[in-house]
Design an enzyme around this catalytic site. Sequence first.
Site, PDB file in Angstrom:
ATOM      1  N   HIS A  85       0.856  -1.185   0.000  1.00  0.00           N
ATOM      2  CA  HIS A  85       0.000   0.000   0.000  1.00  0.00           C
ATOM      3  C   HIS A  85       0.893   1.236   0.000  1.00  0.00           C
ATOM      4  O   HIS A  85       1.710   1.422   0.905  1.00  0.00           O
ATOM      5  CB  HIS A  85      -0.932   0.006   1.205  1.00  0.00           C
ATOM      6  N   GLU A  88       1.756   3.811   3.060  1.00  0.00           N
ATOM      7  CA  GLU A  88       2.248   3.281   4.331  1.00  0.00           C
ATOM      8  C   GLU A  88       3.771   3.335   4.356  1.00  0.00           C
ATOM      9  O   GLU A  88       4.449   2.314   4.321  1.00  0.00           O
ATOM     10  CB  GLU A  88       1.682   1.871   4.531  1.00  0.00           C
ATOM     11  N   ARG A 145      -3.190   4.859  -2.050  1.00  0.00           N
ATOM     12  CA  ARG A 145      -3.085   3.504  -1.506  1.00  0.00           C
ATOM     13  C   ARG A 145      -2.801   2.437  -2.572  1.00  0.00           C
ATOM     14  O   ARG A 145      -1.983   1.544  -2.369  1.00  0.00           O
ATOM     15  CB  ARG A 145      -4.399   3.165  -0.785  1.00  0.00           C
ATOM     16  N   HIS A 217       2.596  -3.670   6.897  1.00  0.00           N
ATOM     17  CA  HIS A 217       1.641  -2.594   6.619  1.00  0.00           C
ATOM     18  C   HIS A 217       1.649  -1.597   7.774  1.00  0.00           C
ATOM     19  O   HIS A 217       2.350  -1.761   8.766  1.00  0.00           O
ATOM     20  CB  HIS A 217       0.223  -3.156   6.484  1.00  0.00           C
ATOM     21  N   GLU A 291       0.701  -4.747  11.140  1.00  0.00           N
ATOM     22  CA  GLU A 291       0.215  -3.361  11.053  1.00  0.00           C
ATOM     23  C   GLU A 291       1.004  -2.565  12.078  1.00  0.00           C
ATOM     24  O   GLU A 291       0.777  -2.681  13.284  1.00  0.00           O
ATOM     25  CB  GLU A 291      -1.293  -3.286  11.335  1.00  0.00           C
TER      26      GLU A 291
END
Length: 360
Positions: A85, A88, A145, A217, A291
Amino acid sequence: MFNFVGLSLVVLLSATVEGVEYDYFKYHPMPEITSWMNQTAKDYPDVVTIVNYGKTYENRDINLLKIGLSTGAKKKGIWMDCGIHAREWIAPAFCQYFVRQILQTYKTDTKIAEMMKNVDFYVTPVLNVDGYIFSWKDNTTRLWRKNRSPGPEGCACSGTDLNRNFYANWGTIGVDLTDCCSNIYCGTKPVSEPEAEAVTKFVGGQSGDFLAFLTIHSYGQLLLMPYGHPNVIAPNNDELMEVGLAAAEAIKKVHGKEYVVGTSPNVLYPNSGSSRDWARLQGIPFAYTFELRDKGDFGFKLPEDQIQPTCEEAYSGALHIITYAHDKAIHGIESGAMTTASATLWSMLLAVGVTSATLM
Protein backbone atom coordinates in the site's frame (compact mmCIF):
# COMPACT_ATOMS: atom_id res chain seq x y z
CA MET A 1 17.34 -22.78 -5.76
CA PHE A 2 18.50 -20.79 -2.69
CA ASN A 3 22.30 -20.84 -3.14
CA PHE A 4 25.19 -18.43 -2.60
CA VAL A 5 28.88 -18.79 -3.27
CA GLY A 6 31.29 -17.79 -0.56
CA LEU A 7 30.98 -15.52 2.42
CA SER A 8 31.27 -11.75 2.40
CA LEU A 9 34.05 -10.23 4.49
CA VAL A 10 32.36 -6.82 4.57
CA VAL A 11 30.51 -5.70 7.69
CA LEU A 12 27.89 -3.04 7.03
CA LEU A 13 28.33 -0.64 9.94
CA SER A 14 26.74 2.35 8.24
CA ALA A 15 25.63 2.19 4.65
CA THR A 16 26.70 4.88 2.25
CA VAL A 17 24.88 5.63 -0.98
CA GLU A 18 26.76 7.76 -3.49
CA GLY A 19 29.17 8.79 -0.76
CA VAL A 20 26.47 9.89 1.69
CA GLU A 21 25.68 7.93 4.84
CA TYR A 22 22.25 6.38 4.46
CA ASP A 23 19.74 7.48 7.10
CA TYR A 24 17.58 4.54 8.12
CA PHE A 25 15.39 6.73 10.25
CA LYS A 26 13.91 8.95 7.59
CA TYR A 27 11.56 8.23 4.70
CA HIS A 28 13.18 7.80 1.32
CA PRO A 29 11.75 8.23 -2.19
CA MET A 30 12.01 5.29 -4.56
CA PRO A 31 15.23 6.36 -6.36
CA GLU A 32 17.06 6.48 -3.01
CA ILE A 33 15.71 3.07 -2.01
CA THR A 34 16.86 1.64 -5.33
CA SER A 35 20.32 3.13 -4.83
CA TRP A 36 20.40 1.68 -1.33
CA MET A 37 19.52 -1.78 -2.67
CA ASN A 38 22.30 -1.54 -5.26
CA GLN A 39 24.81 -0.41 -2.66
CA THR A 40 23.84 -3.16 -0.24
CA ALA A 41 24.36 -5.79 -2.93
CA LYS A 42 27.71 -4.18 -3.80
CA ASP A 43 28.80 -4.20 -0.15
CA TYR A 44 27.82 -7.85 0.26
CA PRO A 45 28.39 -9.44 -3.15
CA ASP A 46 28.60 -12.99 -1.77
CA VAL A 47 25.68 -12.68 0.64
CA VAL A 48 23.22 -10.33 -1.02
CA THR A 49 21.86 -10.44 -4.54
CA ILE A 50 19.16 -8.38 -6.23
CA VAL A 51 16.44 -10.43 -7.87
CA ASN A 52 14.06 -8.92 -10.38
CA TYR A 53 10.83 -10.87 -10.33
CA GLY A 54 8.33 -8.73 -12.17
CA LYS A 55 7.21 -5.46 -13.68
CA THR A 56 4.64 -2.98 -12.46
CA TYR A 57 1.79 -1.65 -14.58
CA GLU A 58 3.99 1.34 -15.49
CA ASN A 59 6.78 -1.06 -16.47
CA ARG A 60 9.03 -0.50 -13.49
CA ASP A 61 11.10 -3.33 -12.01
CA ILE A 62 9.91 -5.16 -8.91
CA ASN A 63 13.08 -6.15 -7.09
CA LEU A 64 13.93 -7.96 -3.89
CA LEU A 65 17.08 -8.59 -1.90
CA LYS A 66 17.97 -12.25 -1.49
CA ILE A 67 20.12 -12.64 1.61
CA GLY A 68 21.81 -15.79 2.86
CA LEU A 69 25.02 -17.73 3.33
CA SER A 70 26.16 -20.42 0.95
CA THR A 71 26.09 -24.01 2.19
CA GLY A 72 25.93 -25.89 -1.08
CA ALA A 73 22.58 -27.36 -0.11
CA LYS A 74 19.03 -26.45 -1.00
CA LYS A 75 17.72 -23.93 1.49
CA LYS A 76 14.39 -22.84 2.90
CA GLY A 77 13.09 -19.29 2.52
CA ILE A 78 11.60 -16.45 4.55
CA TRP A 79 9.48 -13.93 2.64
CA MET A 80 9.00 -10.31 3.64
CA ASP A 81 7.38 -7.58 1.57
CA CYS A 82 6.75 -3.95 2.36
CA GLY A 83 4.97 -1.13 0.58
CA ILE A 84 2.08 -3.05 -0.99
CA HIS A 85 0.00 0.00 0.00
CA ALA A 86 1.68 3.15 -1.27
CA ARG A 87 0.87 5.53 1.57
CA GLU A 88 2.25 3.28 4.33
CA TRP A 89 5.74 4.75 4.26
CA ILE A 90 6.82 3.20 7.56
CA ALA A 91 6.68 -0.24 5.92
CA PRO A 92 9.54 0.27 3.40
CA ALA A 93 11.51 1.94 6.19
CA PHE A 94 11.12 -1.23 8.23
CA CYS A 95 12.21 -3.54 5.41
CA GLN A 96 15.39 -1.51 5.02
CA TYR A 97 15.99 -1.59 8.77
CA PHE A 98 15.42 -5.36 8.87
CA VAL A 99 18.01 -5.90 6.15
CA ARG A 100 20.50 -3.67 7.92
CA GLN A 101 20.06 -5.54 11.21
CA ILE A 102 20.59 -9.04 9.90
CA LEU A 103 23.62 -7.92 7.88
CA GLN A 104 25.13 -6.16 10.88
CA THR A 105 24.62 -9.03 13.30
CA TYR A 106 25.04 -12.33 11.50
CA LYS A 107 28.80 -12.48 12.19
CA THR A 108 28.42 -11.88 15.91
CA ASP A 109 24.99 -13.33 16.71
CA THR A 110 25.15 -17.11 16.55
CA LYS A 111 21.39 -17.51 16.04
CA ILE A 112 21.26 -15.09 13.12
CA ALA A 113 24.31 -16.81 11.66
CA GLU A 114 22.62 -20.20 11.97
CA MET A 115 19.47 -18.96 10.28
CA MET A 116 21.48 -17.32 7.50
CA LYS A 117 23.02 -20.73 6.79
CA ASN A 118 19.70 -22.59 6.79
CA VAL A 119 17.38 -20.10 5.08
CA ASP A 120 17.47 -17.32 2.54
CA PHE A 121 15.64 -14.10 3.26
CA TYR A 122 13.65 -12.60 0.38
CA VAL A 123 12.93 -8.96 1.18
CA THR A 124 10.98 -6.64 -1.13
CA PRO A 125 11.33 -3.09 0.24
CA VAL A 126 8.62 -1.67 -2.06
CA LEU A 127 6.18 -3.98 -3.83
CA ASN A 128 3.83 -1.29 -5.13
CA VAL A 129 6.51 0.76 -6.85
CA ASP A 130 4.19 2.82 -9.06
CA GLY A 131 1.90 3.73 -6.20
CA TYR A 132 4.77 4.55 -3.87
CA ILE A 133 6.32 6.92 -6.40
CA PHE A 134 2.92 8.55 -6.93
CA SER A 135 2.48 9.04 -3.18
CA TRP A 136 5.67 11.15 -3.21
CA LYS A 137 4.44 13.41 -6.02
CA ASP A 138 2.88 16.13 -3.84
CA ASN A 139 0.56 16.69 -0.90
CA THR A 140 -2.50 15.77 -2.94
CA THR A 141 -1.15 12.26 -3.63
CA ARG A 142 0.46 11.54 -0.24
CA LEU A 143 -2.35 9.20 0.87
CA TRP A 144 -2.58 7.20 -2.34
CA ARG A 145 -3.09 3.50 -1.51
CA LYS A 146 -3.51 1.44 -4.66
CA ASN A 147 -1.37 0.65 -7.66
CA ARG A 148 -1.63 2.79 -10.81
CA SER A 149 -3.37 0.58 -13.35
CA PRO A 150 -6.35 2.17 -15.13
CA GLY A 151 -9.87 1.39 -14.07
CA PRO A 152 -12.19 -0.74 -16.21
CA GLU A 153 -14.00 0.74 -19.19
CA GLY A 154 -16.30 3.55 -18.15
CA CYS A 155 -14.45 4.36 -14.92
CA ALA A 156 -12.25 7.44 -14.74
CA CYS A 157 -10.36 6.36 -11.59
CA SER A 158 -7.09 4.48 -11.46
CA GLY A 159 -5.69 1.81 -9.23
CA THR A 160 -6.49 -1.56 -7.67
CA ASP A 161 -5.96 -2.49 -4.05
CA LEU A 162 -3.22 -5.07 -4.43
CA ASN A 163 -4.02 -6.58 -1.04
CA ARG A 164 -7.51 -7.50 -2.30
CA ASN A 165 -6.29 -8.91 -5.61
CA PHE A 166 -4.83 -12.29 -4.61
CA TYR A 167 -6.51 -15.62 -5.23
CA ALA A 168 -7.82 -16.18 -1.72
CA ASN A 169 -11.61 -15.96 -1.57
CA TRP A 170 -11.28 -13.08 -4.01
CA GLY A 171 -14.10 -10.57 -4.24
CA THR A 172 -16.35 -11.99 -1.53
CA ILE A 173 -16.03 -9.80 1.55
CA GLY A 174 -14.41 -6.53 2.59
CA VAL A 175 -13.88 -5.37 -0.99
CA ASP A 176 -15.52 -3.26 -3.65
CA LEU A 177 -16.24 -5.12 -6.87
CA THR A 178 -17.83 -2.32 -8.86
CA ASP A 179 -16.55 1.08 -7.78
CA CYS A 180 -13.05 1.39 -9.18
CA CYS A 181 -12.65 4.68 -7.32
CA SER A 182 -12.87 2.83 -4.00
CA ASN A 183 -9.70 2.31 -1.98
CA ILE A 184 -10.65 -1.37 -1.65
CA TYR A 185 -11.45 -1.98 -5.31
CA CYS A 186 -10.26 -5.55 -5.87
CA GLY A 187 -9.75 -5.50 -9.64
CA THR A 188 -11.59 -7.18 -12.47
CA LYS A 189 -10.51 -10.70 -11.52
CA PRO A 190 -8.10 -12.47 -9.17
CA VAL A 191 -4.47 -11.57 -9.86
CA SER A 192 -5.47 -9.05 -12.53
CA GLU A 193 -2.59 -6.81 -11.44
CA PRO A 194 1.03 -7.40 -12.48
CA GLU A 195 2.33 -6.75 -8.97
CA ALA A 196 0.10 -9.46 -7.48
CA GLU A 197 0.99 -11.74 -10.36
CA ALA A 198 4.70 -11.26 -9.70
CA VAL A 199 4.37 -12.41 -6.07
CA THR A 200 2.04 -15.24 -7.05
CA LYS A 201 4.49 -16.62 -9.61
CA PHE A 202 7.66 -16.15 -7.58
CA VAL A 203 6.40 -17.43 -4.23
CA GLY A 204 3.80 -19.84 -5.58
CA GLY A 205 6.36 -21.54 -7.76
CA GLN A 206 8.36 -22.56 -4.70
CA SER A 207 5.84 -22.23 -1.86
CA GLY A 208 6.92 -25.53 -0.34
CA ASP A 209 10.32 -24.03 0.39
CA PHE A 210 9.04 -21.02 2.32
CA LEU A 211 8.70 -21.25 6.09
CA ALA A 212 7.13 -17.85 6.73
CA PHE A 213 5.42 -15.07 4.80
CA LEU A 214 5.46 -11.64 6.46
CA THR A 215 3.77 -8.68 4.80
CA ILE A 216 4.32 -5.31 6.45
CA HIS A 217 1.64 -2.59 6.62
CA SER A 218 0.45 0.28 8.77
CA TYR A 219 -1.28 1.33 10.89
CA GLY A 220 -3.02 -0.05 14.00
CA GLN A 221 -0.38 -2.00 15.98
CA LEU A 222 -1.78 -5.37 15.00
CA LEU A 223 -0.49 -8.82 14.12
CA LEU A 224 -3.04 -10.35 11.76
CA MET A 225 -3.14 -14.04 10.96
CA PRO A 226 -5.19 -15.99 8.42
CA TYR A 227 -7.95 -15.82 7.47
CA GLY A 228 -9.72 -12.61 6.49
CA HIS A 229 -12.97 -14.49 5.94
CA PRO A 230 -14.90 -14.96 9.20
CA ASN A 231 -16.09 -18.46 8.28
CA VAL A 232 -12.68 -20.01 7.71
CA ILE A 233 -10.08 -21.01 10.31
CA ALA A 234 -6.50 -21.91 9.52
CA PRO A 235 -5.63 -25.52 10.31
CA ASN A 236 -2.81 -24.33 12.57
CA ASN A 237 -4.87 -21.50 14.06
CA ASP A 238 -3.84 -22.23 17.65
CA GLU A 239 -0.17 -22.29 16.78
CA LEU A 240 -0.45 -19.08 14.75
CA MET A 241 -2.10 -17.40 17.72
CA GLU A 242 0.48 -18.66 20.20
CA VAL A 243 3.41 -17.60 18.04
CA GLY A 244 1.73 -14.26 17.33
CA LEU A 245 1.13 -13.58 21.01
CA ALA A 246 4.75 -14.35 21.81
CA ALA A 247 5.82 -11.99 19.01
CA ALA A 248 3.57 -9.27 20.44
CA GLU A 249 5.17 -9.80 23.84
CA ALA A 250 8.61 -9.43 22.26
CA ILE A 251 7.43 -6.19 20.65
CA LYS A 252 6.11 -4.87 23.95
CA LYS A 253 9.42 -5.50 25.72
CA VAL A 254 11.24 -3.07 23.43
CA HIS A 255 9.28 0.17 23.91
CA GLY A 256 6.13 -0.89 25.75
CA LYS A 257 3.80 -0.77 22.73
CA GLU A 258 0.84 -3.13 22.72
CA TYR A 259 0.10 -5.11 19.55
CA VAL A 260 -3.20 -6.97 19.26
CA VAL A 261 -3.07 -10.45 17.72
CA GLY A 262 -5.84 -12.23 15.86
CA THR A 263 -7.59 -12.79 12.58
CA SER A 264 -8.67 -9.72 10.68
CA PRO A 265 -12.43 -10.30 11.26
CA ASN A 266 -11.83 -10.57 14.99
CA VAL A 267 -9.55 -7.58 15.57
CA LEU A 268 -9.99 -5.33 12.52
CA TYR A 269 -12.50 -6.15 9.76
CA PRO A 270 -13.17 -9.04 7.37
CA ASN A 271 -11.51 -8.97 3.97
CA SER A 272 -10.70 -11.23 1.05
CA GLY A 273 -7.97 -11.44 -1.53
CA SER A 274 -5.06 -10.65 0.80
CA SER A 275 -1.53 -11.87 0.14
CA ARG A 276 -1.37 -13.25 3.68
CA ASP A 277 -4.37 -15.51 3.14
CA TRP A 278 -3.08 -16.55 -0.26
CA ALA A 279 0.29 -17.51 1.25
CA ARG A 280 -1.35 -19.67 3.89
CA LEU A 281 -3.47 -21.38 1.24
CA GLN A 282 -0.24 -22.18 -0.59
CA GLY A 283 0.81 -24.18 2.45
CA ILE A 284 3.24 -21.64 3.92
CA PRO A 285 2.66 -22.36 7.62
CA PHE A 286 3.36 -18.95 9.17
CA ALA A 287 1.70 -16.05 7.37
CA TYR A 288 1.21 -12.74 9.18
CA THR A 289 0.34 -9.16 8.38
CA PHE A 290 2.14 -6.60 10.56
CA GLU A 291 0.21 -3.36 11.05
CA LEU A 292 2.88 -1.07 12.48
CA ARG A 293 2.46 2.13 14.51
CA ASP A 294 0.46 3.99 15.42
CA LYS A 295 -3.17 3.65 16.51
CA GLY A 296 -4.44 6.64 14.58
CA ASP A 297 -2.94 9.79 16.09
CA PHE A 298 -0.78 10.22 13.00
CA GLY A 299 -1.96 7.25 10.96
CA PHE A 300 -0.24 6.95 7.59
CA LYS A 301 1.77 10.11 8.25
CA LEU A 302 3.81 8.68 11.10
CA PRO A 303 6.48 11.24 12.07
CA GLU A 304 10.06 10.40 11.26
CA ASP A 305 11.04 10.51 14.92
CA GLN A 306 8.96 7.37 15.38
CA ILE A 307 10.69 5.38 12.63
CA GLN A 308 13.49 4.11 14.86
CA PRO A 309 11.38 2.86 17.78
CA THR A 310 8.80 1.41 15.40
CA CYS A 311 11.46 -0.52 13.51
CA GLU A 312 13.21 -1.68 16.66
CA GLU A 313 10.08 -3.17 18.18
CA ALA A 314 8.77 -4.66 14.92
CA TYR A 315 12.17 -6.26 14.30
CA SER A 316 11.91 -8.02 17.64
CA GLY A 317 8.46 -9.36 16.77
CA ALA A 318 9.40 -10.44 13.26
CA LEU A 319 12.55 -12.12 14.53
CA HIS A 320 10.51 -14.16 17.00
CA ILE A 321 8.26 -15.50 14.24
CA ILE A 322 11.18 -16.20 11.93
CA THR A 323 13.16 -17.94 14.67
CA TYR A 324 10.20 -20.10 15.62
CA ALA A 325 9.54 -21.09 12.00
CA HIS A 326 13.24 -21.86 11.52
CA ASP A 327 13.60 -23.92 14.68
CA LYS A 328 10.48 -25.93 13.97
CA ALA A 329 11.55 -26.76 10.42
CA ILE A 330 15.24 -27.34 11.07
CA HIS A 331 15.28 -28.73 14.60
CA GLY A 332 11.72 -29.95 15.10
CA ILE A 333 11.24 -27.58 18.00
CA GLU A 334 7.70 -26.27 18.37
CA SER A 335 5.07 -25.29 20.88
CA GLY A 336 2.25 -27.64 21.74
CA ALA A 337 -0.29 -25.45 20.04
CA MET A 338 -0.70 -27.32 16.79
CA THR A 339 -3.13 -30.10 17.58
CA THR A 340 -3.07 -33.50 15.95
CA ALA A 341 -6.58 -32.88 14.67
CA SER A 342 -5.52 -29.66 12.93
CA ALA A 343 -2.53 -31.34 11.33
CA THR A 344 -4.68 -34.24 10.17
CA LEU A 345 -7.29 -31.88 8.71
CA TRP A 346 -4.68 -30.00 6.73
CA SER A 347 -3.21 -33.24 5.39
CA MET A 348 -6.65 -34.39 4.30
CA LEU A 349 -7.36 -31.11 2.54
CA LEU A 350 -4.09 -31.26 0.65
CA ALA A 351 -4.68 -34.90 -0.24
CA VAL A 352 -7.97 -34.16 -1.96
CA GLY A 353 -6.55 -31.15 -3.79
CA VAL A 354 -8.46 -28.41 -1.98
CA THR A 355 -7.84 -25.00 -3.53
CA SER A 356 -8.58 -21.48 -2.39
CA ALA A 357 -11.73 -21.55 -4.48
CA THR A 358 -13.19 -24.56 -2.67
CA LEU A 359 -11.78 -23.98 0.81
CA MET A 360 -13.06 -20.42 0.98
